[in-house]
Motif scaffolding. Structure first.
Motif, PDB file in Angstrom:
ATOM      1  N   LEU A 154       0.829  -1.202   0.000  1.00  0.00           N
ATOM      2  CA  LEU A 154       0.000   0.000   0.000  1.00  0.00           C
ATOM      3  C   LEU A 154       0.866   1.256   0.000  1.00  0.00           C
ATOM      4  O   LEU A 154       0.583   2.242  -0.708  1.00  0.00           O
ATOM      5  N   THR A 155       1.938   1.219   0.798  1.00  0.00           N
ATOM      6  CA  THR A 155       2.853   2.370   0.829  1.00  0.00           C
ATOM      7  C   THR A 155       3.504   2.572  -0.532  1.00  0.00           C
ATOM      8  O   THR A 155       3.645   3.711  -1.022  1.00  0.00           O
ATOM      9  N   THR A 156       3.874   1.427  -1.144  1.00  0.00           N
ATOM     10  CA  THR A 156       4.495   1.517  -2.470  1.00  0.00           C
ATOM     11  C   THR A 156       3.531   2.109  -3.489  1.00  0.00           C
ATOM     12  O   THR A 156       3.876   3.007  -4.281  1.00  0.00           O
ATOM     13  N   VAL A 157       2.302   1.581  -3.477  1.00  0.00           N
ATOM     14  CA  VAL A 157       1.292   2.080  -4.420  1.00  0.00           C
ATOM     15  C   VAL A 157       1.039   3.565  -4.190  1.00  0.00           C
ATOM     16  O   VAL A 157       0.938   4.365  -5.140  1.00  0.00           O
ATOM     17  N   ARG A 158       0.918   3.929  -2.897  1.00  0.00           N
ATOM     18  CA  ARG A 158       0.672   5.335  -2.588  1.00  0.00           C
ATOM     19  C   ARG A 158       1.822   6.215  -3.091  1.00  0.00           C
ATOM     20  O   ARG A 158       1.615   7.308  -3.635  1.00  0.00           O
ATOM     21  N   GLY A 159       3.065   5.709  -2.919  1.00  0.00           N
ATOM     22  CA  GLY A 159       4.227   6.499  -3.358  1.00  0.00           C
ATOM     23  C   GLY A 159       4.259   6.683  -4.861  1.00  0.00           C
ATOM     24  O   GLY A 159       4.448   7.810  -5.358  1.00  0.00           O
ATOM     25  N   TRP A 160       4.092   5.554  -5.613  1.00  0.00           N
ATOM     26  CA  TRP A 160       4.111   5.672  -7.074  1.00  0.00           C
ATOM     27  C   TRP A 160       2.953   6.532  -7.572  1.00  0.00           C
ATOM     28  O   TRP A 160       3.136   7.352  -8.487  1.00  0.00           O
ATOM     29  N   ALA A 161       1.785   6.374  -6.983  1.00  0.00           N
ATOM     30  CA  ALA A 161       0.638   7.181  -7.416  1.00  0.00           C
ATOM     31  C   ALA A 161       0.870   8.655  -7.114  1.00  0.00           C
ATOM     32  O   ALA A 161       0.512   9.544  -7.915  1.00  0.00           O
ATOM     33  N   SER A 162       1.477   8.951  -5.951  1.00  0.00           N
ATOM     34  CA  SER A 162       1.755  10.346  -5.599  1.00  0.00           C
ATOM     35  C   SER A 162       2.767  10.960  -6.566  1.00  0.00           C
ATOM     36  O   SER A 162       2.612  12.111  -6.999  1.00  0.00           O
ATOM     37  N   MET A 163       3.789  10.154  -6.907  1.00  0.00           N
ATOM     38  CA  MET A 163       4.792  10.663  -7.843  1.00  0.00           C
ATOM     39  C   MET A 163       4.172  10.891  -9.219  1.00  0.00           C
ATOM     40  O   MET A 163       4.479  11.897  -9.896  1.00  0.00           O
ATOM     41  N   ALA A 164       3.293   9.970  -9.648  1.00  0.00           N
ATOM     42  CA  ALA A 164       2.640  10.162 -10.950  1.00  0.00           C
ATOM     43  C   ALA A 164       1.771  11.405 -10.934  1.00  0.00           C
ATOM     44  O   ALA A 164       1.721  12.180 -11.905  1.00  0.00           O
ATOM     45  N   SER A 165       1.072  11.632  -9.826  1.00  0.00           N
ATOM     46  CA  SER A 165       0.223  12.814  -9.719  1.00  0.00           C
ATOM     47  C   SER A 165       1.064  14.088  -9.757  1.00  0.00           C
ATOM     48  O   SER A 165       0.705  15.069 -10.413  1.00  0.00           O
ATOM     49  N   SER A 166       2.199  14.050  -9.052  1.00  0.00           N
ATOM     50  CA  SER A 166       3.076  15.231  -9.042  1.00  0.00           C
ATOM     51  C   SER A 166       3.647  15.490 -10.422  1.00  0.00           C
ATOM     52  O   SER A 166       3.791  16.650 -10.854  1.00  0.00           O
ATOM     53  N   GLU A 167       4.000  14.419 -11.128  1.00  0.00           N
ATOM     54  CA  GLU A 167       4.556  14.568 -12.473  1.00  0.00           C
ATOM     55  C   GLU A 167       3.556  15.231 -13.399  1.00  0.00           C
ATOM     56  O   GLU A 167       3.898  16.140 -14.177  1.00  0.00           O
TER      57      GLU A 167
END
Length: 660
Positions: A451-464
């Protein structure tokens, strides 16, 4: 056949005939120059008839017609016949009415018994006396109207003959009624003694009533003898027969009562003598019956209490929970089988003192004697369930959930209160609770990581995508990595669900073929696309198990062979199936990475993985599922690595199909 044809109408007719005969017998005892009878057995027949019937009006009308007609036909005046009939109707109705109120448990009054206790006899006699007194008042009025004079002898004679008629005839008749419809009481003596009694009675009455000496009282012990040794029915028949003999011989002018000048007084004294015989027999017999009933009830109560005690003892010993009674001194005064077995396995070996046992708190520290559940219960009344650790002689420890209650009465009278300890072995439950807690902790950790991994990748994609110069390819790559984490999370949840089903789902055994083109192993090999799968089966290869669970075992083992294949050599999987009596042994071997020797036991624990598998994504649940399924099918599972650590062989057994 005759009994089946007998009806209420037949009984009604029989009573009518008996009453008519009794009236004629009574009229036969009228002295010359007199109109009043010396004996009146019809009074007893009338009471029995009215007690039996469900049609009281018909009985009373028939009684009145029979008595009035027969009295006039035998020489009685119409006035006397009318008043005597009215007196008989009033007397009969009143006796039965009072009996039904005072003796409701007798035949004819709502019950099924007769004269077998002193209270019943006394209340019944009082009921008869009340009815006869009322009848005597009406009958005496008839004598006064008929003769113009009335003496106390007339009143006493009327009352006495009615009382004797009801008591003698109704008592014997009622006991006969019971004997014909209810189970018999077993007498203390047999037929030889009964014959001796009657022979002795005949001799005694011959001696007493052929002489003019006033020794009639000497025959009373014969009634006592009969009442003590035989049934109340036999005693009543004996007394009635003896009284009838006394009345007959007195009327013939023989015996001690014939010396009385006035025949009416002689008849009255004779009937009083008969009544004394009857009451003596009934009192002794009813007291004996009452004593036997009380003794029988006590014996039955004692047997019932003993049976209940035995049942409670058997229930206590059959309980899986331990039951222990401890007195104020700390002595074990009673324990069931479960408790004795457990206490015998300690170093104290079943000692009777609680101080001999080592008791620990759940944290392993010694339990002070003041905190012992038995002492707390005696002081506080009751304790809540408490976990106590009991070390055993073999070095293991058992965790007991103990509840104690103070009982006000001890094991023996006057021994004071005791504490009842009820304990339940919760060692397995507590261990399972710890495993569940560990499982929850590990599960939370393993779920949190993806879940932490998914949250991190999703957050980075959103920021990008939200930046000044968004890069769609990079955002796409970040989302793909997030989806990989979601997939891993889904796999983990699926395997956790498989573990839960393997542990708790109901098994539905059915025959399952393992080998062959249509066998379960080949089917899974095709689904997993294993290129080099070899199946060897010797003998019958059909197991009896739950298809979903067995399929999960083979899917996990074959799937692991694919997942942990060595990239430096082509994958080869071999499955060997061998029948051994009631079990089928299965070996699944591959040529993959192998499992280190130190990990070959722990790999079957939840979330446990061997070192070579660390580089491959996995949850560590699959082999735990395999062990649960195999153990629930009554088998065991183990693993070993091949030569030089190449490949792994899993060995387990399953129940074979039973033919027939």
């Amino acid at each position: 056949m005759i009994r089946s044809r007998w009806s209420g109408a037949h009984t009604f007719a029989l009573f009518a005939v008996l009453h008519a005969v009794a009236v004629l017998i009574g009229r036969a005892t009228v002295l010359p120059g007199q109109q009043v009878s010396l004996a009146w057995p019809a009074a007893g027949v009338a009471v029995l008839w009215l007690m039996w019937t469900q049609r009281p009006a018909a009985v009373l009308v028939t009684l009145a017609l029979e008595q009035a007609v027969l009295m006039v036909a035998t020489g009685a005046s119409p006035v006397l016949a009318m008043t005597a009939t009215l007196a008989a109707l009033l007397q009969t109705w009143l006796v039965v009415a009072v009996l039904r109120r005072w003796v409701p448990g007798a035949l004819g009054t709502g019950g099924e018994a007769s004269i077998h206790s002193l209270p019943v006899l006394l209340r019944g006699t009082a009921s008869v006396a009340i009815g006869c007194a009322a009848g005597a008042l009406v009958g005496s009025a008839g004598i006064l109207l008929e003769t113009g004079s009335l003496s106390w002898v007339d009143v006493a004679l009327w009352f006495g003959r009615q009382l004797c008629g009801v008591m003698i005839v109704a008592s014997v008749g009622h006991l006969t009624w019971e004997r014909l419809t209810q189970p018999h009481r077993r007498p203390a003596a047999g037929a030889p003694e009964l014959a001796l009694l009657w022979a002795t009675s005949a001799l005694a009455y011959t001696v007493v009533f052929t002489h003019e000496l006033p020794v009639a009282f000497l025959v009373i012990p014969l009634s006592v003898w009969c009442a003590v040794r035989f049934s109340t029915y036999a005693a009543a028949v004996h007394a009635a027969t003896s009284g009838a003999v006394a009345v007959v011989v007195t009327m013939l002018g023989v015996g001690p009562f014939s010396l009385i000048d006035k025949a009416a007084v002689a008849a009255l004294i004779t009937q009083a003598f008969t009544l004394v015989l009857l009451m003596t027999a009934l009192v002794v017999g009813s007291v004996r019956d009452q004593r036997e009933d009380v003794v029988g009830q006590l014996v039955r109560s004692e047997a019932t209490a003993a049976a209940r005690a035995d049942l409670l003892t058997a229930m206590n010993h059959a309980m899986a929970e331990g039951l222990v009674l401890v007195d104020a001194s700390g002595t074990v005064v009673q324990a069931n089988d479960s408790a004795r077995r457990l206490l015998a396995s300690t170093s104290a070996r079943g000692a009777t003192s609680t101080s001999a046992y080592e008791l620990l708190r759940p944290d392993g520290s010694p339990l002070p004697s003041s905190e012992h559940p038995s002492r707390r219960a005696l002081a506080e009344g009751e304790t809540a369930p408490t976990d106590i650790v009991l070390p055993l002689e073999d070095g293991t420890r058992r965790v007991l959930s103990v509840r104690a209650t103070r009982l006000p009465l001890g094991f023996e009278p006057g021994s004071g209160p005791v504490a009842l300890l009820v304990y339940r072995d919760v060692t397995t439950e507590r261990a399972e609770s710890r495993r569940l807690a560990e499982f929850a902790e590990v599960t939370a950790h393993d779920l949190r990581s993806p879940l932490t991994t998914v949250r991190g990748w999703a957050s980075m994609a959103s920021s990008e995508l939200a930046g000044d110069d968004p890069s769609v390819p990079r955002a796409h790559d970040l989302v793909a990595k997030a989806l990989t984490g979601v997939t891993r999370l889904g796999d983990l949840i699926d395997e956790m669900l498989d573990h839960a089903l393997a542990e708790g789902a109901e098994l539905r055994p059915e025959p399952l073929g393992l080998a062959g083109p249509d066998g379960l192993v080949q089917d899974l090999g095709d689904l997993l696309a294993i290129p080099n799968l070899t199946v060897h089966a010797a003998g019958d290869h059909t197991v009896l198990g739950d298809e979903r669970a067995i399929r999960q075992v083979f899917a996990n083992l074959l799937g692991n062979a694919v997942k942990y294949a060595d990239p430096h050599r082509p994958l080869a999987v071999e499955v060997r199936i061998l029948g051994r009596g009631s079990r089928i042994r299965v070996e699944v071997s591959d040529n993959g990475r192998g499992i280190a020797e130190q990990d070959q036991e722990t790999v079957f624990d939840r979330f446990s993985r061997s070192a070579p598998a660390a580089s491959v994504a996995g949850t560590g649940i699959g082999l735990a599922v395999c062990r649960l399924v195999v153990e629930r099918h009554g088998g065991t599972i183990s693993c070993r690595s091949g030569p030089d650590g190449v490949g792994t062989t899993f060995t387990f057994d399953l129940p074979a199909r039973v033919d027939g």
